[in-house]
Design a protein around this motif. Sequence first.
Motif, PDB file in Angstrom:
ATOM      1  N   THR A   1       0.802  -1.230   0.000  1.00 24.89           N
ATOM      2  CA  THR A   1       0.000   0.000   0.000  1.00 24.89           C
ATOM      3  C   THR A   1       0.834   1.280   0.000  1.00 24.89           C
ATOM      4  OG1 THR A   1      -0.056  -0.059   2.413  1.00 24.89           O
ATOM      5  CG2 THR A   1      -1.901  -1.087   1.275  1.00 24.89           C
TER       6      THR A   1
ATOM      7  N   THR B   1      -8.604   0.471  21.554  1.00 23.04           N
ATOM      8  CA  THR B   1      -8.009   1.362  20.552  1.00 23.04           C
ATOM      9  C   THR B   1      -9.053   1.987  19.642  1.00 23.04           C
ATOM     10  OG1 THR B   1      -6.021  -0.013  20.530  1.00 23.04           O
ATOM     11  CG2 THR B   1      -6.390   1.385  18.609  1.00 23.04           C
TER      12      THR B   1
ATOM     13  N   ALA C   1      -4.116   7.163   8.656  1.00 27.74           N
ATOM     14  CA  ALA C   1      -5.008   6.378   9.517  1.00 27.74           C
ATOM     15  C   ALA C   1      -4.336   6.262  10.874  1.00 27.74           C
ATOM     16  CB  ALA C   1      -5.246   5.001   8.917  1.00 27.74           C
ATOM     17  N   LEU C   2      -5.118   6.477  11.935  1.00 23.78           N
ATOM     18  CA  LEU C   2      -4.525   6.532  13.266  1.00 23.78           C
ATOM     19  C   LEU C   2      -5.193   5.562  14.219  1.00 23.78           C
ATOM     20  CD1 LEU C   2      -4.573  10.392  13.501  1.00 23.78           C
ATOM     21  CD2 LEU C   2      -2.479   9.022  13.563  1.00 23.78           C
ATOM     22  N   LEU C   3      -4.375   4.783  14.896  1.00 25.02           N
ATOM     23  CA  LEU C   3      -4.879   4.006  16.018  1.00 25.02           C
ATOM     24  C   LEU C   3      -4.478   4.754  17.286  1.00 25.02           C
ATOM     25  CD1 LEU C   3      -3.989   0.314  15.062  1.00 25.02           C
ATOM     26  CD2 LEU C   3      -6.041   1.634  14.512  1.00 25.02           C
TER      27      LEU C   3
ATOM     28  N   ASP D   1      -9.848  -5.518  21.870  1.00 22.39           N
ATOM     29  CA  ASP D   1      -8.705  -6.193  22.470  1.00 22.39           C
ATOM     30  C   ASP D   1      -7.734  -5.232  23.157  1.00 22.39           C
ATOM     31  OD1 ASP D   1      -6.822  -8.135  23.050  1.00 22.39           O
ATOM     32  OD2 ASP D   1      -5.835  -7.934  21.105  1.00 22.39           O
ATOM     33  N   THR D   2      -7.418  -4.134  22.497  1.00 23.03           N
ATOM     34  CA  THR D   2      -6.411  -3.222  23.037  1.00 23.03           C
ATOM     35  C   THR D   2      -6.997  -1.873  23.476  1.00 23.03           C
ATOM     36  OG1 THR D   2      -5.933  -2.663  20.726  1.00 23.03           O
ATOM     37  CG2 THR D   2      -4.414  -4.179  21.821  1.00 23.03           C
TER      38      THR D   2
ATOM     39  N   LEU E   1     -10.019   3.956  16.081  1.00 23.33           N
ATOM     40  CA  LEU E   1      -9.525   4.212  14.725  1.00 23.33           C
ATOM     41  C   LEU E   1     -10.018   5.579  14.283  1.00 23.33           C
ATOM     42  CD1 LEU E   1      -8.238   3.372  11.970  1.00 23.33           C
ATOM     43  CD2 LEU E   1     -10.493   2.493  11.343  1.00 23.33           C
TER      44      LEU E   1
ATOM     45  N   ILE F   1      -8.889  -4.423   9.912  1.00 20.17           N
ATOM     46  CA  ILE F   1      -8.400  -4.347   8.527  1.00 20.17           C
ATOM     47  C   ILE F   1      -9.476  -4.874   7.571  1.00 20.17           C
ATOM     48  CG2 ILE F   1      -6.693  -5.329   6.927  1.00 20.17           C
ATOM     49  CD1 ILE F   1      -4.630  -5.065   9.199  1.00 20.17           C
TER      50      ILE F   1
ATOM     51  N   PHE G   1      -7.221  -6.152  15.747  1.00 17.82           N
ATOM     52  CA  PHE G   1      -6.678  -5.352  14.638  1.00 17.82           C
ATOM     53  C   PHE G   1      -6.942  -6.047  13.294  1.00 17.82           C
ATOM     54  CE2 PHE G   1      -2.576  -2.772  13.388  1.00 17.82           C
ATOM     55  CZ  PHE G   1      -3.293  -2.123  12.399  1.00 17.82           C
ATOM     56  N   ASN G   2      -6.799  -7.392  13.261  1.00 16.77           N
ATOM     57  CA  ASN G   2      -7.060  -8.118  12.002  1.00 16.77           C
ATOM     58  C   ASN G   2      -8.473  -7.829  11.495  1.00 16.77           C
ATOM     59  OD1 ASN G   2      -4.549  -9.494  12.020  1.00 16.77           O
ATOM     60  ND2 ASN G   2      -5.362 -10.925  13.520  1.00 16.77           N
TER      61      ASN G   2
ATOM     62  N   PRO H   1      -0.671  -6.458  12.093  1.00 17.65           N
ATOM     63  CA  PRO H   1      -1.143  -6.730  13.469  1.00 17.65           C
ATOM     64  C   PRO H   1      -0.221  -7.633  14.295  1.00 17.65           C
ATOM     65  CG  PRO H   1      -3.000  -6.720  11.973  1.00 17.65           C
ATOM     66  CD  PRO H   1      -1.766  -6.610  11.114  1.00 17.65           C
TER      67      PRO H   1
ATOM     68  N   TRP I   1      -9.199  -2.841   3.752  1.00 17.09           N
ATOM     69  CA  TRP I   1      -7.828  -2.623   3.277  1.00 17.09           C
ATOM     70  C   TRP I   1      -7.255  -3.943   2.807  1.00 17.09           C
ATOM     71  CZ3 TRP I   1      -6.486   0.179   8.473  1.00 17.09           C
ATOM     72  CH2 TRP I   1      -7.067   1.469   8.470  1.00 17.09           C
ATOM     73  N   PRO I   2      -6.422  -4.022   1.793  1.00 14.26           N
ATOM     74  CA  PRO I   2      -5.941  -2.910   0.988  1.00 14.26           C
ATOM     75  C   PRO I   2      -6.793  -2.659  -0.260  1.00 14.26           C
ATOM     76  CG  PRO I   2      -4.725  -4.865   0.417  1.00 14.26           C
ATOM     77  CD  PRO I   2      -5.757  -5.278   1.429  1.00 14.26           C
TER      78      PRO I   2
ATOM     79  N   PHE J   1      -0.509   4.512  16.858  1.00 10.17           N
ATOM     80  CA  PHE J   1       0.020   3.768  15.719  1.00 10.17           C
ATOM     81  C   PHE J   1      -0.417   4.553  14.495  1.00 10.17           C
ATOM     82  CE2 PHE J   1      -0.037   0.267  12.528  1.00 10.17           C
ATOM     83  CZ  PHE J   1       1.316   0.022  12.554  1.00 10.17           C
TER      84      PHE J   1
ATOM     85  N   MET K   1      -0.369   5.501  10.624  1.00  8.19           N
ATOM     86  CA  MET K   1      -0.163   4.941   9.279  1.00  8.19           C
ATOM     87  C   MET K   1      -0.274   6.064   8.246  1.00  8.19           C
ATOM     88  SD  MET K   1      -2.465   1.483   9.720  1.00  8.19           S
ATOM     89  CE  MET K   1      -3.539   2.021  11.050  1.00  8.19           C
TER      90      MET K   1
ATOM     91  N   MET L   1      -2.624 -17.925  12.187  1.00  5.14           N
ATOM     92  CA  MET L   1      -2.914 -17.792  13.609  1.00  5.14           C
ATOM     93  C   MET L   1      -4.278 -17.140  13.769  1.00  5.14           C
ATOM     94  SD  MET L   1      -0.413 -16.221  16.453  1.00  5.14           S
ATOM     95  CE  MET L   1      -0.939 -16.162  18.143  1.00  5.14           C
TER      96      MET L   1
ATOM     97  N   PRO M   1       2.408 -19.386   8.993  1.00  5.61           N
ATOM     98  CA  PRO M   1       1.416 -20.100   9.800  1.00  5.61           C
ATOM     99  C   PRO M   1       0.162 -19.253  10.005  1.00  5.61           C
ATOM    100  CG  PRO M   1       3.320 -19.445  11.139  1.00  5.61           C
ATOM    101  CD  PRO M   1       3.653 -19.133   9.713  1.00  5.61           C
TER     102      PRO M   1
END
Lengths: 476, 227
Positions: free
Chosen positions: A209, B135, B186-188, B132-133, B137, B172, B168-169, A248, B177-178, A267, A269, B27, B25
């Motif tokens: 990107t 956060t 873009a801000l977390l 989770d965190t 966006l 996205i 976070f996954n 992530p 994205w993308p 964070f 971007m 996850m 892998p």
Amino acid sequence: MTPTFRQRATDALADKALRSNFRGAMDFLREKRASVFTDERELAELRALGHQIRANVLSRLPSLLEQLEAQCQKNGIQVHWAETPNEACEIIYQIMHRRNAKLAVKGKSMVSEEVGLNHYLETRGIECIESDMGEYIVQLAEETPSHIIMPAIHKSKEQIARLFEEKIDGVGYTNNVDELIGVGRTILRDKFFKADVGISGVNFAVAETGTLCLVENEGNGRMCTTIPPVHIAITGIEKVVEKISDIPPLLSLLTRSATGQRITTYFNMISSPRKKGERDGPEEVHLVLLDNGRSRIYQDTHLQETLRCIRCGACMNHCPVYSRIGGHAYGTVYPGPIGQVVMPQIEGLEKHGEMTEGCSLNGACGEVCPVEIPLADLIRTLRQKKSAAAIPPDNRAGIGSHRKKTEAIAWMFWKWVHRAPAIYLMVTFAISRLRLLMPRSFGAWTRYHSAPKPAPQTLHELMRHRKQATSKEDQL
Amino acid sequence: MSSARENILQRLRGASKNIKPAPIPNMQLPAMSMADRLTQLTNAMQLAHTQIIDTTESEWPAALLLLASEQKLKHWLISSASASAQKFADNAGLCQQPLTLTRYNKSFALLKETVFHQIDASLTDTAGAIADTGTLLLLPSVAEPRAMSLVPPVHVALLRTSTLVSNFNELIVQQGWPDNAMPTNALLISGPSKTADIQQTLAYGAHGPKALIVLLIHDHKELDRNH
């Protein structure tokens, strides 16, 4: 003459205040990391994933760099390539010169330290202010960072309080941390307001990107990349990642390993400069891709593992040597285990070979590394290279530069003895019988250890006696 | 400098043939129920000193006015065009104390002095959040530029629970994205600005906002509530 690693380490060990500052900091960071990695299985899976993502990046590094460049350019980010620190500094200087810039604010960037950017700009009349609180303190003290994540970790709050009182007009002594940070905030806000250019590092550059990712807590990274009319990012060529979906797990590994946070406050971007109609953000964004020896490291499939690093600093936090001697003893931009691997490869073994000896090969660094870099193995490889006999014709790496004749002869003798059983038996027999002639002092070794005393009989003899005794018992 | 580019790429190409990519892998992170997401979001945010005010679509303006008068936040920076900013402006007269609202409707150069030196707080929307965190966006835009969540000492963000994802996954995926182009910026954001650079002592308000306040608008469907 600059002092050697050994001299600096010896001095650091004698500095009680320094020892206590590092002890406190290392304990803090280790506990913080442990508190966010409570699930061992998840940690193992995540590290394997991080390892694989970074290894795959390396396997396609040249094409990913081209993809990153093309995507950035498509987004309006200007991309520059630099082979050497000097080239990188000159590129940045020329951008600033063209804009007639006099003041730059910089977010934490170890690569900018690596290329000596502040000094380069200073000699050309450009002021470059560090805006990370730790880096600001270090710059004020005219020192260098002693840790890649927490630059002022070697200082206590009292030392910082005295520094502020001494160097900043109108600031009295206070060791209240909130007040000290308040002082930094006020001074640096004024700099953000006035700066012509913002300079930052990059934690991950996404090829797919053309996105530059920055990880931080303070907001200075956002200030540097948002407020001034020009943003220049500088990073090593290995910081590219393939896809946005790779971010992530890497981000989670980075922040948890570095400071024990599940995520940092910001964070950021960045995918383009200010677009038409947008009201803030820089008008120009530049990305400087630095090689400085990385493509040489890349040539060796074993040493190449170095380039997986995401610069979290966990290796130094868990290193028994670093936690005792601190970052400055290494005398390099990157200290600790990762520094011991990176610096001799970037600047040559001749210059930095000695620092590979400041390691007990305990392997704690590799065990905590979020991308499973076998740091102790790499340090051992570099040790072998620095003492190697065969010196290649184009020897910029400094192979064999630390070879010592006595050491080489001792090992030659050792090899000879251990390869021939008859000689081995003869030599060990002689040593056991002549053990009283053994010297009581062996230089540096016996300064802290008692001299080794050979046994009156060799191991072979003892085993023979035992065998005879047991067979007699069996007969009875 | 094109020679630098060619030299670097040539050296890399020479060596890269020897390395084969390995499969990555898979996850899987567990998706959380809405109730778990809300609990996790609240816990993570509180841990990071983010203040949360639970509210609803119809009640948030009143909650915001109460906050403004309690914390004596008089001068606000608001979006030039968002519906939330309009709602705030429509209700501002009801506040116990007089409020000044500055709309971010011109270029930063013209507003810089005000934004840096006069604003007490800003109000922004959010594009989503990670449970989770803890956060947020933020996707700064023409109507809601980047400096709004950075320069004012207090940042108030409106978050709708219907936009909350587990991790976070998922964010996205939510943003597409993308395939959807990445925004300019873009801000977390996971709390107020902070630092531990002085002897590992945590201090808030390093360079960005000293306080982050989330007005959490519970707007998710009942179906989710019972999930």
